[in-house]
Motif scaffolding. Structure first.
Motif, mmCIF file in Angstrom:
data_model
loop_
_atom_site.group_PDB
_atom_site.id
_atom_site.type_symbol
_atom_site.label_atom_id
_atom_site.label_comp_id
_atom_site.label_asym_id
_atom_site.label_seq_id
_atom_site.Cartn_x
_atom_site.Cartn_y
_atom_site.Cartn_z
ATOM 1 N N ALA A 177 24.737 1.172 -9.111
ATOM 2 C CA ALA A 177 25.505 0.790 -10.380
ATOM 3 C C ALA A 177 24.723 -0.327 -11.287
ATOM 4 N N ARG A 178 24.099 -1.009 -10.886
ATOM 5 C CA ARG A 178 23.342 -1.929 -11.477
ATOM 6 C C ARG A 178 21.771 -1.808 -11.633
ATOM 7 N N SER A 179 21.082 -0.795 -10.653
ATOM 8 C CA SER A 179 19.846 -0.589 -10.819
ATOM 9 C C SER A 179 19.322 0.942 -11.352
ATOM 10 N N PRO A 180 19.000 1.104 -12.436
ATOM 11 C CA PRO A 180 18.870 2.661 -12.711
ATOM 12 C C PRO A 180 17.583 3.233 -11.943
ATOM 13 N N GLU A 181 16.838 2.473 -11.469
ATOM 14 C CA GLU A 181 15.656 3.014 -10.530
ATOM 15 C C GLU A 181 16.290 3.376 -9.266
ATOM 16 N N LEU A 182 17.008 2.479 -8.711
ATOM 17 C CA LEU A 182 17.835 2.907 -7.269
ATOM 18 C C LEU A 182 18.722 3.866 -7.662
ATOM 19 N N ARG A 183 19.527 4.054 -8.827
ATOM 20 C CA ARG A 183 20.437 5.071 -8.859
ATOM 21 C C ARG A 183 19.699 6.313 -8.989
ATOM 22 N N ALA A 184 18.550 6.624 -9.665
ATOM 23 C CA ALA A 184 17.861 7.597 -9.944
ATOM 24 C C ALA A 184 17.246 8.108 -8.541
ATOM 25 N N ILE A 185 16.766 7.329 -7.826
ATOM 26 C CA ILE A 185 16.172 7.717 -6.257
ATOM 27 C C ILE A 185 17.494 8.115 -5.489
ATOM 28 N N SER A 186 18.502 7.335 -5.496
ATOM 29 C CA SER A 186 19.834 7.889 -4.594
ATOM 30 C C SER A 186 20.063 9.072 -5.260
ATOM 31 N N ARG B 10 0.824 -1.101 -0.031
ATOM 32 C CA ARG B 10 0.023 -0.014 0.021
ATOM 33 C C ARG B 10 0.675 1.048 0.088
ATOM 34 N N ARG B 11 1.928 1.174 0.636
ATOM 35 C CA ARG B 11 3.067 2.377 0.675
ATOM 36 C C ARG B 11 3.892 2.542 -0.671
ATOM 37 N N PHE B 12 4.417 1.426 -0.907
ATOM 38 C CA PHE B 12 5.605 1.673 -1.737
ATOM 39 C C PHE B 12 5.153 0.790 -3.358
ATOM 40 N N SER B 13 5.474 1.229 -4.410
ATOM 41 C CA SER B 13 5.366 0.339 -5.736
ATOM 42 C C SER B 13 6.483 -0.695 -5.945
ATOM 43 N N SER B 14 7.769 -0.440 -5.323
ATOM 44 C CA SER B 14 8.996 -1.188 -5.739
ATOM 45 C C SER B 14 9.936 -1.078 -4.227
ATOM 46 N N LYS B 15 10.826 -1.868 -4.564
ATOM 47 C CA LYS B 15 11.870 -1.661 -3.285
ATOM 48 C C LYS B 15 12.633 -0.643 -3.414
ATOM 49 N N ALA B 16 12.911 -0.210 -4.718
ATOM 50 C CA ALA B 16 13.713 1.011 -4.783
ATOM 51 C C ALA B 16 12.910 2.155 -4.180
ATOM 52 N N GLU B 17 11.673 2.342 -4.289
ATOM 53 C CA GLU B 17 10.835 3.322 -3.732
ATOM 54 C C GLU B 17 10.869 3.237 -2.227
ATOM 55 N N LEU B 18 10.784 1.933 -1.799
ATOM 56 C CA LEU B 18 10.783 1.686 -0.160
ATOM 57 C C LEU B 18 12.163 2.319 0.184
ATOM 58 N N VAL B 19 13.292 2.069 -0.482
ATOM 59 C CA VAL B 19 14.621 2.598 0.090
ATOM 60 C C VAL B 19 14.667 3.871 -0.131
ATOM 61 N N GLY B 20 14.290 4.663 -1.164
ATOM 62 C CA GLY B 20 14.165 6.098 -1.158
ATOM 63 C C GLY B 20 13.219 6.803 -0.085
ATOM 64 N N ALA B 21 12.384 6.202 0.367
ATOM 65 C CA ALA B 21 11.459 6.769 1.421
ATOM 66 C C ALA B 21 12.066 6.518 2.830
ATOM 67 N N THR B 22 13.094 5.249 2.949
ATOM 68 C CA THR B 22 13.679 5.214 4.109
ATOM 69 C C THR B 22 14.932 6.160 4.340
ATOM 70 N N MET B 23 15.446 6.298 3.123
ATOM 71 C CA MET B 23 16.339 7.340 3.245
ATOM 72 C C MET B 23 16.216 8.547 3.566
ATOM 73 N N PHE B 24 14.887 9.122 2.970
ATOM 74 C CA PHE B 24 14.465 10.336 3.406
ATOM 75 C C PHE B 24 13.982 10.442 4.697
ATOM 76 N N ALA B 25 13.466 9.411 5.198
ATOM 77 C CA ALA B 25 12.955 9.453 6.771
ATOM 78 C C ALA B 25 14.086 9.438 7.550
ATOM 79 N N MET B 26 14.964 8.903 7.540
ATOM 80 C CA MET B 26 16.363 8.739 8.249
ATOM 81 C C MET B 26 16.813 10.299 8.278
ATOM 82 N N SER B 27 16.787 10.607 7.061
ATOM 83 C CA SER B 27 17.611 12.275 7.096
ATOM 84 C C SER B 27 16.804 13.209 7.591
#
Length: 194
Positions: A117-126, A56-73
């Motif tokens: 380096a291997r995930s364009p979606e994760l790279r864009a979020i990072s 319900r919260r995240f459409s992908s694990k990359a989106e989950l990671v992005g939200a987690t990075m921002f929340a911690m920040s």
């Protein structure tokens, strides 16, 4: 992070406690299993929630990671008074960087750097996350050294991140205020150099 009882469009209200548990579990899973081992199932189990809560919260694990990075920040971001000197603001943010990278989060960050380096979606979020952090530091650098050029400021920021990763994450150096000041001063010398 949304506050307890805040709604998110359709569906039930999101609870901050569940969000916090999800973010903590995400860091934990990445630190133990890497980005490739990060699954919604593993996070749900570690967070004590259902997979449906994650879907319900995240459409992908990359989106989950992005939200987690921002929340911690946001969790470690210092409150900077308007009238504070730029060097003092820089030191407060340097301590926040140490807090962000400490413990298993640092291990998780290294895994995410490699996986980007291997995930364009994760790279864009990072990159989106890093852009916000970079801009704040570049502005402080510009205030401290108005004659520095953009290339120097970017190089100083990259050097700062490299030093923090080396000392906080890789070497796990206990970061005293004195050691932190040495790191910040060494980065600032890059800006003073013509």
């Amino acid at each position: 992070m949304e506050r307890e009882g805040a709604t998110r469009g359709r569906g039930r209200p999101r609870l901050a406690a569940i969000d916090d548990a999800i973010h903590a579990a995400t860091w934990d899973v990445i630190a133990r299993a890497g980005y490739t081992g990060l699954t919604f199932e593993a996070v749900a189990e570690a967070a004590g929630c259902t997979r449906m809560s994650l879907y319900r919260r995240f459409s992908s694990k990359a989106e989950l990671v992005g939200a987690t990075m921002f929340a911690m920040s946001r969790a470690v971001e210092p409150v900077i008074p308007d009238d504070i000197a730029p060097l003092d603001a820089l030191m407060m943010h340097a301590q926040a960087t140490v807090d962000y990278l400490s413990g298993d989060r640092g291990t998780a960050i290294l895994s995410l750097i490699s996986a980007s380096a291997r995930s364009p979606e994760l790279r864009a979020i990072s990159e989106e996350y890093e852009r916000g952090e970079r801009e704040y530091f570049l502005e402080l650098f510009r205030e401290l050294f108005p004659d520095s050029d953009a290339e120097q400021r970017h190089f100083a920021f990259d050097s700062y991140i490299g030093l923090m990763l080396q000392h906080v994450v890789i070497r796990r150096t206990p970061m005293t205020p004195e050691k932190l000041r040495i790191i910040v001063d060494s980065v600032l010398k890059l800006l003073a150099h013509d």
